[in-house]
Enzyme design. Structure first.
Site, PDB file in Angstrom:
ATOM      1  N   SER A  15       6.880  28.168   9.837  1.00 32.71           N
ATOM      2  CA  SER A  15       7.074  28.181   8.486  1.00 32.71           C
ATOM      3  C   SER A  15       5.934  28.652   8.215  1.00 32.71           C
ATOM      4  O   SER A  15       6.086  28.557   7.237  1.00 32.71           O
ATOM      5  CB  SER A  15       7.088  26.580   8.859  1.00 32.71           C
ATOM      6  OG  SER A  15       6.297  25.694   9.631  1.00 32.71           O
ATOM      7  N   HIS A  57      14.280  26.119   8.985  1.00 29.47           N
ATOM      8  CA  HIS A  57      13.626  26.766   7.757  1.00 29.47           C
ATOM      9  C   HIS A  57      14.235  28.387   7.347  1.00 29.47           C
ATOM     10  O   HIS A  57      14.561  28.778   6.901  1.00 29.47           O
ATOM     11  CB  HIS A  57      12.019  27.460   7.631  1.00 29.47           C
ATOM     12  CG  HIS A  57      11.381  26.102   7.918  1.00 29.47           C
ATOM     13  ND1 HIS A  57      11.021  25.741   6.878  1.00 29.47           N
ATOM     14  CD2 HIS A  57      10.797  25.937   8.756  1.00 29.47           C
ATOM     15  CE1 HIS A  57       9.827  25.152   6.257  1.00 29.47           C
ATOM     16  NE2 HIS A  57       9.918  24.943   7.667  1.00 29.47           N
ATOM     17  N   GLU A 113      11.099  28.112  17.451  1.00 30.21           N
ATOM     18  CA  GLU A 113      11.927  28.434  15.844  1.00 30.21           C
ATOM     19  C   GLU A 113      12.144  29.091  15.777  1.00 30.21           C
ATOM     20  O   GLU A 113      11.465  30.760  16.432  1.00 30.21           O
ATOM     21  CB  GLU A 113      10.433  28.051  14.893  1.00 30.21           C
ATOM     22  CG  GLU A 113       9.567  26.262  15.080  1.00 30.21           C
ATOM     23  CD  GLU A 113       8.561  25.999  13.791  1.00 30.21           C
ATOM     24  OE1 GLU A 113       9.090  26.863  12.826  1.00 30.21           O
ATOM     25  OE2 GLU A 113       7.817  25.323  14.227  1.00 30.21           O
ATOM     26  N   HIS A 117       5.912  24.051  15.301  1.00 33.81           N
ATOM     27  CA  HIS A 117       5.265  22.842  14.906  1.00 33.81           C
ATOM     28  C   HIS A 117       4.801  21.685  14.931  1.00 33.81           C
ATOM     29  O   HIS A 117       5.254  21.281  16.337  1.00 33.81           O
ATOM     30  CB  HIS A 117       6.944  22.143  13.979  1.00 33.81           C
ATOM     31  CG  HIS A 117       6.338  21.731  12.694  1.00 33.81           C
ATOM     32  ND1 HIS A 117       6.225  20.265  12.898  1.00 33.81           N
ATOM     33  CD2 HIS A 117       6.458  21.528  11.706  1.00 33.81           C
ATOM     34  CE1 HIS A 117       6.657  19.417  11.297  1.00 33.81           C
ATOM     35  NE2 HIS A 117       5.858  20.495  11.102  1.00 33.81           N
ATOM     36  N   LYS A 169      15.110  21.345   3.778  1.00 35.65           N
ATOM     37  CA  LYS A 169      14.762  22.409   2.865  1.00 35.65           C
ATOM     38  C   LYS A 169      15.694  23.299   2.444  1.00 35.65           C
ATOM     39  O   LYS A 169      16.319  22.625   1.422  1.00 35.65           O
ATOM     40  CB  LYS A 169      14.264  22.667   4.235  1.00 35.65           C
ATOM     41  CG  LYS A 169      13.604  22.050   4.582  1.00 35.65           C
ATOM     42  CD  LYS A 169      12.899  22.940   6.050  1.00 35.65           C
ATOM     43  CE  LYS A 169      11.314  22.555   6.237  1.00 35.65           C
ATOM     44  NZ  LYS A 169      11.064  20.944   6.601  1.00 35.65           N
ATOM     45  N   ASN A 228      10.449  23.577  -0.338  1.00 36.76           N
ATOM     46  CA  ASN A 228      11.404  24.442   0.880  1.00 36.76           C
ATOM     47  C   ASN A 228      12.648  23.980   0.537  1.00 36.76           C
ATOM     48  O   ASN A 228      13.715  24.043   0.587  1.00 36.76           O
ATOM     49  CB  ASN A 228      10.573  23.730   2.056  1.00 36.76           C
ATOM     50  CG  ASN A 228       9.577  24.363   2.317  1.00 36.76           C
ATOM     51  OD1 ASN A 228       9.301  24.618   2.613  1.00 36.76           O
ATOM     52  ND2 ASN A 228       9.372  23.494   3.264  1.00 36.76           N
ATOM     53  N   ASP A 247      13.935  25.586  16.660  1.00 32.70           N
ATOM     54  CA  ASP A 247      14.511  24.503  15.117  1.00 32.70           C
ATOM     55  C   ASP A 247      14.501  24.870  14.737  1.00 32.70           C
ATOM     56  O   ASP A 247      13.876  26.531  14.020  1.00 32.70           O
ATOM     57  CB  ASP A 247      12.590  24.003  15.358  1.00 32.70           C
ATOM     58  CG  ASP A 247      12.259  23.115  13.978  1.00 32.70           C
ATOM     59  OD1 ASP A 247      13.817  23.029  13.177  1.00 32.70           O
ATOM     60  OD2 ASP A 247      11.613  22.209  14.332  1.00 32.70           O
TER      61      ASP A 247
END
Length: 393
Positions: free
Chosen positions: A189, A217, A185, A142, A243, A49, A214
């Site tokens: 992911s 990413h 999120e 997640h 990341k 990542n 979240d």
């Protein structure tokens, strides 16, 4: 052998028979975006990542040394025991500014932050409303957020992925005076798609729900100047430094009262040793670099677009991806492992993702595009994946 080894060996054999046994492999850094195996083979990394390639940036290493020289290699204890250095306080202000929030608190990992937040919010709900919190989640959040729900003793109500009508129905059906919490999120992911943050924000406001997003990413690689995608449309934002920011650790950004509550109620903050000055120095350097990395962000996006088009031309399924994360959906465990092996033999690391990380039948290669990749490398990967998938027939 120890007394229980037979039981554990049987468990490992079961995983192996399912095509779900994992092990940590030995890799050595071989330059930006490259990995060297023990046998000397060098692979292009399409699995980590490290979206902006900052993990090996010299400024991060130098700043880590500077902070360690001044503060030591470790923090010594929880900040509630040993206090907060002026450097860490300044870094939290920088993170809060990045996310457009009043305040931030740092955690040692994204998992730790996510697993701590839900119990802390649940405690507030019981303490101040006398009723349990009502947690409504996108079904693809997640595992750490699900762990937080379990730790809080709450069974989350799941809405279909990115289905705002289903979320609206669950909010309308929610009864009781407890705190309503929505967990999602901004970038997912495993699929590389984005949440509908405008609709989430609107529904949260209409139904008086506390929206947690979240941004692991998205932070650093998406949004204006790498600020992520939330842009003020959440009550609480979680993010990681491991990341796009090239270090490790995590943060929560929110209003000052929310952060002060977490400082007192989030177990991962209260009972865990604070992040090392070494890693926080690297984070500080990464934040210095972010504003000037617009070209790197555009390049990463263009690589992802090109790879998606190549996969679609080859008749392969990339799901709903619209970011630097591009899944190539294969199906079964054995087939996906076979494709990953063939791609690796061609010089590219694109790890096979299998249950329980993804649902059965949706195994995939999770391809991650980085700013240091070249178009030639991405073209080579695309050809290798297409050839490997054709070989399945």
């Amino acid at each position: 052998m120890m007394g229980f080894d037979d039981l554990f060996l049987k468990g490992l054999d079961t995983l192996g028979g399912q095509g779900r046994l994992r092990s940590c492999r030995s890799w050595h850094g071989a330059g930006p975006g490259l990995l060297r195996a023990d046998d000397g083979a060098v692979l292009v990394d399409f699995s980590s990542n490290d979206y902006l390639g900052l993990r090996t940036h010299p400024l991060l290493a130098q700043r880590a040394q500077d902070w360690a020289r001044e503060e030591g290699s470790g923090s010594g204890a929880s900040r509630l025991v040993t206090g907060t250095s002026p450097q860490v306080a300044r870094l939290e202000r920088r993170v809060a500014d990045l996310k457009g929030m009043q305040a931030a608190r740092l955690f040692s990992s994204g998992w730790q932050a996510n697993a701590s937040i839900v119990p802390a919010l649940a405690r507030l709900s019981m303490q101040e409303t006398g009723a349990p919190a009502i947690v409504i989640v996108d079904r693809l959040i997640h595992a750490s957020l699900y762990h937080g729900c379990a730790a809080a003793g709450l069974r989350p109500r799941r809405f279909r992925h990115n289905d705002m009508d289903h979320l609206r129905t669950l909010l309308e059906q929610a009864e009781g005076s407890g705190l309503r919490i929505i967990l999602t999120e901004s970038v997912f992911s495993m699929d590389g798609d984005r949440a509908d943050l405008a609709s989430l924000h609107d529904l949260a406001r209409r139904h008086h729900a506390f929206l947690c997003v979240d941004e692991a990413h998205a932070t650093g690689v998406l949004g204006e100047s790498g600020k992520g995608l939330v842009a003020g449309r959440a009550d609480l934002v979680i993010g990681t430094f491991s990341k796009a920011l090239g270090s490790m650790g995590a943060f929560v950004a929110a209003s000052d009262p929310v952060c002060r509550w977490l400082e007192n109620a989030a177990s991962g903050f209260v009972f865990s040793t604070a992040p090392s000055p070494l890693v926080l120095g690297a984070v500080d350097a990464a934040l210095d670099l972010l504003p000037a990395m617009e070209e790197a962000r555009r390049h990463t996006a263009s690589l992802a677009d090109a790879f998606r088009k190549d996969m679609l031309r080859a008749g392969l399924d990339v799901g709903p991806s619209s970011t630097q994360i591009v899944p190539v959906l294969i199906g079964g465990e054995a087939e996906t492992l076979a494709v990953a092996r063939r791609v690796e033999q061609a010089g590219f690391l694109a790890v096979a993702i299998r249950p329980p990380t993804v649902p059965p039948g949706s195994c995939r290669l999770r391809v991650v595009l980085h700013a240091h990749h070249t178009h030639a490398q991405v073209n080579g990967l695309a050809a290798a994946v297409a050839d490997a998938c054709r070989g399945l027939g």
